[in-house]
Design a protein around this motif. Structure first.
Motif, PDB file in Angstrom:
ATOM      1  N   THR A  39       0.828  -1.210   0.000  1.00 46.46           N
ATOM      2  CA  THR A  39       0.000   0.000   0.000  1.00 46.46           C
ATOM      3  C   THR A  39       0.856   1.252   0.000  1.00 46.46           C
ATOM      4  OG1 THR A  39      -1.880  -1.073   1.094  1.00 46.46           O
ATOM      5  CG2 THR A  39      -1.690   1.321   1.323  1.00 46.46           C
ATOM      6  N   HIS A  40       1.826   1.322   0.893  1.00 47.78           N
ATOM      7  CA  HIS A  40       2.615   2.551   1.026  1.00 47.78           C
ATOM      8  C   HIS A  40       3.614   2.714  -0.106  1.00 47.78           C
ATOM      9  CE1 HIS A  40       0.512   3.298   4.649  1.00 47.78           C
ATOM     10  NE2 HIS A  40       1.023   2.260   5.284  1.00 47.78           N
ATOM     11  N   HIS A  47      -3.190   6.788   1.729  1.00 49.87           N
ATOM     12  CA  HIS A  47      -3.125   5.322   1.635  1.00 49.87           C
ATOM     13  C   HIS A  47      -4.501   4.735   1.374  1.00 49.87           C
ATOM     14  CE1 HIS A  47      -4.328   5.634   5.857  1.00 49.87           C
ATOM     15  NE2 HIS A  47      -4.568   4.338   5.877  1.00 49.87           N
ATOM     16  N   LEU A  48      -5.543   5.367   1.935  1.00 48.24           N
ATOM     17  CA  LEU A  48      -6.903   4.886   1.685  1.00 48.24           C
ATOM     18  C   LEU A  48      -7.304   5.135   0.229  1.00 48.24           C
ATOM     19  CD1 LEU A  48      -8.574   6.178   4.973  1.00 48.24           C
ATOM     20  CD2 LEU A  48      -7.783   3.855   4.467  1.00 48.24           C
ATOM     21  N   GLU A  49      -6.907   6.291  -0.288  1.00 43.65           N
ATOM     22  CA  GLU A  49      -7.175   6.612  -1.691  1.00 43.65           C
ATOM     23  C   GLU A  49      -6.457   5.619  -2.608  1.00 43.65           C
ATOM     24  OE1 GLU A  49      -8.805   8.455  -4.910  1.00 43.65           O
ATOM     25  OE2 GLU A  49      -9.205   9.042  -2.823  1.00 43.65           O
ATOM     26  N   THR A  50      -5.231   5.290  -2.232  1.00 41.27           N
ATOM     27  CA  THR A  50      -4.452   4.327  -3.020  1.00 41.27           C
ATOM     28  C   THR A  50      -5.139   2.971  -3.056  1.00 41.27           C
ATOM     29  OG1 THR A  50      -2.376   5.452  -2.455  1.00 41.27           O
ATOM     30  CG2 THR A  50      -2.232   3.158  -3.209  1.00 41.27           C
ATOM     31  N   ILE A  51      -5.535   2.484  -1.884  1.00 40.08           N
ATOM     32  CA  ILE A  51      -6.215   1.184  -1.819  1.00 40.08           C
ATOM     33  C   ILE A  51      -7.472   1.198  -2.677  1.00 40.08           C
ATOM     34  CG2 ILE A  51      -7.495  -0.382  -0.297  1.00 40.08           C
ATOM     35  CD1 ILE A  51      -5.506   0.437   1.941  1.00 40.08           C
ATOM     36  N   ASN A  52      -8.231   2.271  -2.583  1.00 46.80           N
ATOM     37  CA  ASN A  52      -9.478   2.351  -3.339  1.00 46.80           C
ATOM     38  C   ASN A  52      -9.220   2.322  -4.841  1.00 46.80           C
ATOM     39  OD1 ASN A  52     -12.409   2.668  -3.208  1.00 46.80           O
ATOM     40  ND2 ASN A  52     -12.069   4.687  -4.128  1.00 46.80           N
ATOM     41  N   ARG A  53      -8.205   3.029  -5.281  1.00 40.64           N
ATOM     42  CA  ARG A  53      -7.902   3.054  -6.721  1.00 40.64           C
ATOM     43  C   ARG A  53      -7.419   1.683  -7.209  1.00 40.64           C
ATOM     44  NH1 ARG A  53      -4.870   8.820  -8.121  1.00 40.64           N
ATOM     45  NH2 ARG A  53      -6.187  10.171  -6.809  1.00 40.64           N
ATOM     46  N   ARG A  87      -8.159  -1.216  -5.870  1.00 41.41           N
ATOM     47  CA  ARG A  87      -9.321  -2.103  -5.873  1.00 41.41           C
ATOM     48  C   ARG A  87     -10.203  -1.826  -7.097  1.00 41.41           C
ATOM     49  NH1 ARG A  87     -10.366  -4.832  -0.988  1.00 41.41           N
ATOM     50  NH2 ARG A  87     -12.613  -4.845  -1.386  1.00 41.41           N
ATOM     51  N   GLY A  88     -10.280  -0.568  -7.481  1.00 43.92           N
ATOM     52  CA  GLY A  88     -11.041  -0.219  -8.675  1.00 43.92           C
ATOM     53  C   GLY A  88     -10.437  -0.783  -9.942  1.00 43.92           C
ATOM     54  N   ALA A  89      -9.102  -0.880  -9.959  1.00 42.38           N
ATOM     55  CA  ALA A  89      -8.417  -1.441 -11.120  1.00 42.38           C
ATOM     56  C   ALA A  89      -8.579  -2.951 -11.204  1.00 42.38           C
ATOM     57  CB  ALA A  89      -6.938  -1.080 -11.087  1.00 42.38           C
ATOM     58  N   GLY A  90      -8.912  -3.579 -10.079  1.00 38.94           N
ATOM     59  CA  GLY A  90      -9.146  -5.020 -10.071  1.00 38.94           C
ATOM     60  C   GLY A  90      -7.988  -5.840  -9.552  1.00 38.94           C
ATOM     61  N   ASP A 122      -5.373  -4.730   8.860  1.00 44.57           N
ATOM     62  CA  ASP A 122      -5.262  -4.172   7.510  1.00 44.57           C
ATOM     63  C   ASP A 122      -6.406  -3.235   7.154  1.00 44.57           C
ATOM     64  OD1 ASP A 122      -2.920  -5.478   6.983  1.00 44.57           O
ATOM     65  OD2 ASP A 122      -3.840  -7.121   5.852  1.00 44.57           O
ATOM     66  N   ASP A 123      -6.054  -2.160   6.434  1.00 48.14           N
ATOM     67  CA  ASP A 123      -7.053  -1.339   5.753  1.00 48.14           C
ATOM     68  C   ASP A 123      -7.284  -1.934   4.372  1.00 48.14           C
ATOM     69  OD1 ASP A 123      -7.182   0.690   7.792  1.00 48.14           O
ATOM     70  OD2 ASP A 123      -5.246   1.423   7.085  1.00 48.14           O
ATOM     71  N   GLY A 124      -8.498  -1.888   3.925  1.00 48.47           N
ATOM     72  CA  GLY A 124      -8.795  -2.363   2.572  1.00 48.47           C
ATOM     73  C   GLY A 124      -9.227  -3.813   2.525  1.00 48.47           C
ATOM     74  N   PRO A 125      -8.359  -4.765   2.304  1.00 54.62           N
ATOM     75  CA  PRO A 125      -6.967  -4.565   1.883  1.00 54.62           C
ATOM     76  C   PRO A 125      -6.864  -4.428   0.376  1.00 54.62           C
ATOM     77  CG  PRO A 125      -7.351  -6.895   2.141  1.00 54.62           C
ATOM     78  CD  PRO A 125      -8.661  -6.209   2.465  1.00 54.62           C
ATOM     79  N   LEU A 126      -5.633  -4.354  -0.104  1.00 58.62           N
ATOM     80  CA  LEU A 126      -5.402  -4.389  -1.542  1.00 58.62           C
ATOM     81  C   LEU A 126      -5.859  -5.727  -2.117  1.00 58.62           C
ATOM     82  CD1 LEU A 126      -1.740  -3.025  -1.633  1.00 58.62           C
ATOM     83  CD2 LEU A 126      -3.753  -1.811  -2.486  1.00 58.62           C
ATOM     84  N   PRO A 127      -6.313  -5.743  -3.370  1.00 58.25           N
ATOM     85  CA  PRO A 127      -6.582  -7.036  -4.010  1.00 58.25           C
ATOM     86  C   PRO A 127      -5.275  -7.828  -4.095  1.00 58.25           C
ATOM     87  CG  PRO A 127      -6.646  -5.243  -5.619  1.00 58.25           C
ATOM     88  CD  PRO A 127      -6.572  -4.604  -4.279  1.00 58.25           C
ATOM     89  N   GLY A 128      -5.370  -9.119  -3.890  1.00 51.37           N
ATOM     90  CA  GLY A 128      -4.183  -9.958  -3.916  1.00 51.37           C
ATOM     91  C   GLY A 128      -3.606 -10.246  -2.555  1.00 51.37           C
TER      92      GLY A 128
END
Length: 363
Positions: free
Chosen positions: A187-188, A216-222, A224-227, A261-267
């Motif tokens: 994430t970071h 970091h929240l904006e990053t996770i969201n983007r 996740r949006g990318a898949g 974890d926040d999110g988390p990231l996909p994967g």
């Protein structure tokens, strides 16, 4: 010129080995259950006498049961043992149960006389690490061509501009064959690629950005949006960073999730046993492991890393394990948990990475 230490194979023609009995086994009483007096593996090369022939263990890992399959011994996690399988029993270490643990497999002769009372025998912030660094760089140069190098990273690596660039350079130049981390590191690192911040702080100037705690929240969201992380890196044309270098160089990374974890990231792998299995696939091939500023991930990797590896030509070689942290407690913890072959370095991991990258000529 760096050369691997020679493996001193046991002479099974010696009388003690000849006289030793074959191992005793007992059927597993149920799936995931071990019989009484089960034998547990160590980090060292272990041999088991089966039908009067000494056999080296397969798939080595500490704290596993030993299951005999098709006449061969395998280290098997207790959760994977199935009812009725033949599990080795007996806990003596004097050959009387058909087991030999090769503690001195790679022991090198020391210069001078051994002195039992001496100062500065441990590792601390006062220790000299010049020789450790030089040895590590030699090992990395060797294993880039002849081994498999696994890095275990905490998020501190992504919080500094030059450390992040250094880690990326090591990946780009072939010094990383697999990477283990958590949701935070990825994430970071991706946050740094988007905003040049880590948790809202500029990774070069240390300036705090207004609303930076959203980054970091904006990053996770983007992402996740990318898949997927891979698609996000491609879609955003991210040319720098640790994760983007892994994607570009097709270096596998295992992101093990945690309860915070926040999110988390996909994967990110949320099931800890699935994460363990994914890490184990790479550790079974690893010849060097370097863990930076992540106590829990370091212990997780250490607990599945043996002190040896079998080369393609059948020879045995040592597995080199380094743990680097500014906390003496953190680097000592792994040794206390059974990873007795670990080499600890007490320093700031960001400085460590920059020095390593410069010494190896990747930045």
């Amino acid at each position: 010129m760096f050369t691997l230490p020679q493996y001193t194979a046991p002479d099974f023609n010696e009388s003690g080995f000849e006289a030793a009995p074959s191992v005793l086994t007992s059927p597993a009483p149920g799936d995931g259950l071990l019989p009484d007096n089960f034998y547990a593996t160590t980090i060292y090369p272990e041999y088991f006498k089966i039908e009067n022939t000494w056999q080296l263990i397969n798939a080595p890992r500490m704290d596993c049961a030993v299951v005999i399959r098709s006449g061969m011994p395998f280290a098997v996690e207790a959760r994977r043992v199935r009812k009725g399988e033949a599990v080795v029993i007996g806990r003596k270490e004097d050959l009387s149960n058909g087991v030999f643990i090769h503690y001195d497999a790679f022991k090198e002769s020391s210069s001078g006389k051994v002195q039992h009372f001496a100062f500065r025998t441990g590792k601390s912030r006062e220790s000299s690490y010049s020789r450790d660094y030089d040895q590590l760089y030699d090992i990395l140069r060797h294993d880039r061509e002849h081994g498999s190098i696994v890095w275990v990273l905490g998020p501190a690596v992504a919080f500094d501009f030059d450390a992040r660039r250094s880690m990326s350079g090591l990946i780009e130049h072939g010094y990383v064959d697999a990477l283990f981390a958590g949701n935070a590191l990825a994430t970071h690192d991706l946050e740094a690629g988007l905003f040049n911040t880590g948790l809202g702080q500029d990774i070069y100037t240390k300036e705090l950005y207004y609303n930076g705690h959203y980054h970091h929240l904006e990053t996770i969201n983007r992402v996740r949006g990318a898949g997927s992380i891979e698609d996000f890196v491609v879609q955003n044309g991210m040319a720098d960073g640790i994760i983007s270098s892994c994607v570009k160089k097709k270096v596998p990374f295992v992101l093990a999730g945690s309860i915070r974890d926040d999110g988390p990231l996909p994967g990110v792998i949320g099931n800890v046993y699935d994460a363990q299995d994914a890490m184990r696939q790479h550790i079974m091939k690893a010849t060097t492991v370097i863990a930076l500023a992540t106590q829990l991930h370091t212990i997780a990797a250490g607990n599945m890393t043996p002190s040896w590896q079998k080369c393609a030509d059948g020879r045995l070689r040592p597995v080199y394990f380094y743990t680097v942290d500014i906390s003496e407690f953190a680097v000592g913890k792994l040794h206390d948990r059974g990873s007795l072959s670990v080499n600890s370095i007490v320093t700031n991991v960001q400085d460590f990475l920059i020095n390593a990258a410069r010494s190896l000529g990747v930045i």
